[in-house]
Write a protein that holds these residues in place. Structure first.
Motif, PDB file in Angstrom:
ATOM      1  N   LYS A   1     -18.986   9.313  31.288  1.00 33.06           N
ATOM      2  CA  LYS A   1     -17.931   9.681  30.344  1.00 33.06           C
ATOM      3  C   LYS A   1     -18.113  11.088  29.778  1.00 33.06           C
ATOM      4  CE  LYS A   1     -16.886   4.970  29.003  1.00 33.06           C
ATOM      5  NZ  LYS A   1     -16.783   4.003  27.895  1.00 33.06           N
ATOM      6  N   ASN A   2     -19.143  11.804  30.216  1.00 30.28           N
ATOM      7  CA  ASN A   2     -19.339  13.193  29.779  1.00 30.28           C
ATOM      8  C   ASN A   2     -18.092  13.990  30.167  1.00 30.28           C
ATOM      9  OD1 ASN A   2     -20.052  15.895  29.457  1.00 30.28           O
ATOM     10  ND2 ASN A   2     -22.123  15.593  30.168  1.00 30.28           N
ATOM     11  N   PRO A   3     -17.444  14.632  29.211  1.00 30.58           N
ATOM     12  CA  PRO A   3     -16.205  15.362  29.514  1.00 30.58           C
ATOM     13  C   PRO A   3     -16.419  16.607  30.368  1.00 30.58           C
ATOM     14  CG  PRO A   3     -16.889  15.820  27.278  1.00 30.58           C
ATOM     15  CD  PRO A   3     -17.817  14.761  27.807  1.00 30.58           C
ATOM     16  N   GLU A   4     -17.645  17.061  30.476  1.00 24.74           N
ATOM     17  CA  GLU A   4     -17.913  18.300  31.220  1.00 24.74           C
ATOM     18  C   GLU A   4     -18.058  18.019  32.709  1.00 24.74           C
ATOM     19  OE1 GLU A   4     -21.259  20.032  29.140  1.00 24.74           O
ATOM     20  OE2 GLU A   4     -19.901  21.101  27.813  1.00 24.74           O
ATOM     21  N   ASN A   5     -16.988  17.511  33.311  1.00 30.72           N
ATOM     22  CA  ASN A   5     -16.980  17.301  34.758  1.00 30.72           C
ATOM     23  C   ASN A   5     -16.422  18.552  35.441  1.00 30.72           C
ATOM     24  OD1 ASN A   5     -14.033  17.095  34.889  1.00 30.72           O
ATOM     25  ND2 ASN A   5     -14.326  15.135  33.842  1.00 30.72           N
ATOM     26  N   GLU A   6     -16.495  18.575  36.747  1.00 28.69           N
ATOM     27  CA  GLU A   6     -16.113  19.789  37.482  1.00 28.69           C
ATOM     28  C   GLU A   6     -14.657  20.187  37.239  1.00 28.69           C
ATOM     29  OE1 GLU A   6     -16.167  21.652  41.999  1.00 28.69           O
ATOM     30  OE2 GLU A   6     -17.166  19.753  41.610  1.00 28.69           O
TER      31      GLU A   6
ATOM     32  N   LYS B   1     -15.707  10.384  20.365  1.00 32.55           N
ATOM     33  CA  LYS B   1     -16.258   9.921  21.649  1.00 32.55           C
ATOM     34  C   LYS B   1     -16.633  11.099  22.544  1.00 32.55           C
ATOM     35  CE  LYS B   1     -13.776   5.542  21.728  1.00 32.55           C
ATOM     36  NZ  LYS B   1     -12.659   4.807  22.360  1.00 32.55           N
ATOM     37  N   THR B   2     -15.777  12.111  22.574  1.00 27.97           N
ATOM     38  CA  THR B   2     -16.044  13.287  23.405  1.00 27.97           C
ATOM     39  C   THR B   2     -17.325  13.981  22.950  1.00 27.97           C
ATOM     40  OG1 THR B   2     -13.677  13.573  23.811  1.00 27.97           O
ATOM     41  CG2 THR B   2     -15.087  15.463  24.246  1.00 27.97           C
ATOM     42  N   LEU B   3     -17.489  14.139  21.653  1.00 25.07           N
ATOM     43  CA  LEU B   3     -18.713  14.752  21.125  1.00 25.07           C
ATOM     44  C   LEU B   3     -19.937  13.911  21.463  1.00 25.07           C
ATOM     45  CD1 LEU B   3     -17.470  15.913  17.598  1.00 25.07           C
ATOM     46  CD2 LEU B   3     -17.998  17.367  19.558  1.00 25.07           C
ATOM     47  N   THR B   4     -19.783  12.601  21.431  1.00 23.32           N
ATOM     48  CA  THR B   4     -20.894  11.689  21.717  1.00 23.32           C
ATOM     49  C   THR B   4     -21.415  11.869  23.142  1.00 23.32           C
ATOM     50  OG1 THR B   4     -20.071  10.066  20.148  1.00 23.32           O
ATOM     51  CG2 THR B   4     -21.554   9.251  21.854  1.00 23.32           C
ATOM     52  N   TYR B   5     -20.508  12.082  24.083  1.00 20.07           N
ATOM     53  CA  TYR B   5     -20.910  12.144  25.494  1.00 20.07           C
ATOM     54  C   TYR B   5     -21.257  13.551  25.995  1.00 20.07           C
ATOM     55  CZ  TYR B   5     -19.483   7.299  25.730  1.00 20.07           C
ATOM     56  OH  TYR B   5     -19.381   5.952  25.524  1.00 20.07           O
ATOM     57  N   LEU B   6     -21.057  14.570  25.172  1.00 20.46           N
ATOM     58  CA  LEU B   6     -21.453  15.928  25.588  1.00 20.46           C
ATOM     59  C   LEU B   6     -22.952  15.958  25.873  1.00 20.46           C
ATOM     60  CD1 LEU B   6     -19.606  18.392  23.186  1.00 20.46           C
ATOM     61  CD2 LEU B   6     -19.290  18.183  25.638  1.00 20.46           C
ATOM     62  N   ASP B   7     -23.346  16.717  26.851  1.00 24.49           N
ATOM     63  CA  ASP B   7     -24.761  16.914  27.200  1.00 24.49           C
ATOM     64  C   ASP B   7     -25.482  15.619  27.544  1.00 24.49           C
ATOM     65  OD1 ASP B   7     -24.615  19.681  26.891  1.00 24.49           O
ATOM     66  OD2 ASP B   7     -25.142  19.581  24.766  1.00 24.49           O
TER      67      ASP B   7
ATOM     68  N   THR C   1       0.768  36.151  24.131  1.00 24.28           N
ATOM     69  CA  THR C   1       1.153  34.775  24.404  1.00 24.28           C
ATOM     70  C   THR C   1      -0.092  33.911  24.245  1.00 24.28           C
ATOM     71  OG1 THR C   1       0.771  35.104  26.766  1.00 24.28           O
ATOM     72  CG2 THR C   1       3.027  35.336  26.002  1.00 24.28           C
ATOM     73  N   PRO C   2       0.032  32.848  23.486  1.00 27.38           N
ATOM     74  CA  PRO C   2      -1.138  31.997  23.272  1.00 27.38           C
ATOM     75  C   PRO C   2      -1.503  31.236  24.534  1.00 27.38           C
ATOM     76  CG  PRO C   2       0.803  31.000  22.294  1.00 27.38           C
ATOM     77  CD  PRO C   2       1.212  32.353  22.813  1.00 27.38           C
ATOM     78  N   THR C   3      -2.770  30.958  24.659  1.00 32.98           N
ATOM     79  CA  THR C   3      -3.237  30.097  25.733  1.00 32.98           C
ATOM     80  C   THR C   3      -3.179  28.678  25.195  1.00 32.98           C
ATOM     81  OG1 THR C   3      -4.661  31.802  26.637  1.00 32.98           O
ATOM     82  CG2 THR C   3      -5.210  29.538  27.194  1.00 32.98           C
ATOM     83  N   LYS C   4      -2.279  27.881  25.732  1.00 30.47           N
ATOM     84  CA  LYS C   4      -2.081  26.518  25.242  1.00 30.47           C
ATOM     85  C   LYS C   4      -3.056  25.586  25.943  1.00 30.47           C
ATOM     86  CE  LYS C   4       1.499  23.295  23.978  1.00 30.47           C
ATOM     87  NZ  LYS C   4       0.788  22.786  22.863  1.00 30.47           N
ATOM     88  N   ILE C   5      -3.848  24.916  25.150  1.00 24.03           N
ATOM     89  CA  ILE C   5      -4.819  23.953  25.665  1.00 24.03           C
ATOM     90  C   ILE C   5      -4.419  22.598  25.110  1.00 24.03           C
ATOM     91  CG2 ILE C   5      -7.253  23.319  25.789  1.00 24.03           C
ATOM     92  CD1 ILE C   5      -7.876  26.281  25.119  1.00 24.03           C
ATOM     93  N   ASP C   6      -3.945  21.725  25.984  1.00 25.70           N
ATOM     94  CA  ASP C   6      -3.417  20.442  25.535  1.00 25.70           C
ATOM     95  C   ASP C   6      -4.482  19.364  25.363  1.00 25.70           C
ATOM     96  OD1 ASP C   6      -0.692  21.233  25.411  1.00 25.70           O
ATOM     97  OD2 ASP C   6      -0.552  21.070  27.579  1.00 25.70           O
ATOM     98  N   LYS C   7      -5.414  19.287  26.290  1.00 22.18           N
ATOM     99  CA  LYS C   7      -6.385  18.193  26.258  1.00 22.18           C
ATOM    100  C   LYS C   7      -7.469  18.442  25.216  1.00 22.18           C
ATOM    101  CE  LYS C   7      -7.482  15.768  29.748  1.00 22.18           C
ATOM    102  NZ  LYS C   7      -8.045  15.227  30.983  1.00 22.18           N
ATOM    103  N   ILE C   8      -7.711  17.433  24.420  1.00 20.79           N
ATOM    104  CA  ILE C   8      -8.752  17.526  23.392  1.00 20.79           C
ATOM    105  C   ILE C   8     -10.104  17.797  24.029  1.00 20.79           C
ATOM    106  CG2 ILE C   8     -10.057  16.142  21.724  1.00 20.79           C
ATOM    107  CD1 ILE C   8      -7.375  14.943  20.840  1.00 20.79           C
ATOM    108  N   SER C   9     -10.393  17.133  25.136  1.00 14.13           N
ATOM    109  CA  SER C   9     -11.700  17.334  25.772  1.00 14.13           C
ATOM    110  C   SER C   9     -11.882  18.782  26.207  1.00 14.13           C
ATOM    111  CB  SER C   9     -11.878  16.384  26.959  1.00 14.13           C
ATOM    112  OG  SER C   9     -10.887  16.609  27.940  1.00 14.13           O
ATOM    113  N   HIS C  10     -10.817  19.422  26.681  1.00 11.37           N
ATOM    114  CA  HIS C  10     -10.912  20.835  27.081  1.00 11.37           C
ATOM    115  C   HIS C  10     -11.176  21.728  25.876  1.00 11.37           C
ATOM    116  CE1 HIS C  10      -8.393  20.052  30.970  1.00 11.37           C
ATOM    117  NE2 HIS C  10      -9.588  19.506  31.009  1.00 11.37           N
TER     118      HIS C  10
END
Length: 129
Positions: free
Chosen positions: A100-105, A89-95, A33-42
């Protein structure tokens, strides 16, 4: 007529046997069964944490930020124009320390669970509960 009947009966018997055996095989097989990941940021965080983004960036681009990288990721995600802008935008805010950094808790917890579902345990995410 007798020959056709006998052949038909044998064929039906063989077909029944094969159906039964195939049913046993499929019921004993591991269900994928595939692991469905809906959010682009995830999806992007998952690619970042596993090193996929850095691998692509090091091999083909001058970093993970930029329109070309966003277009490549967008193509892989089959993204429309709005999603492509979200990827950029997500790539821009990584690290970054930007809010707006998508890597929040919350996102990191979800990504950690996706990775565990895929049998990937990253020591970098061990501190995330």
């Amino acid at each position: 007529i007798v020959r056709k009947f006998a052949t038909g009966a044998i064929d039906a018997h063989i077909q029944g046997y094969l159906r039964e055996q195939l049913g046993n095989i499929s019921s004993n097989a591991t269900q994928l069964t595939p692991t469905k990941i809906d959010k682009i940021s995830h999806k992007i965080i998952l690619l970042h944490k596993t090193g996929v983004l850095n691998f692509i960036a090091d091999k083909y681009y001058s970093g993970i930020k930029g329109n070309s990288m966003a277009k490549l990721i967008g193509s892989l995600f089959n993204a429309d124009k709005i999603e492509l802008d979200t990827i950029r935008k997500t790539l821009t805010y990584l690290d970054t320390n930007n809010k707006k950094n998508p890597e929040n808790e919350t996102s990191l917890k979800k990504v950690k669970q996706y990775l565990l579902d895929l049998d990937i345990n990253l020591p970098d995410l061990d501190k995330i509960d």
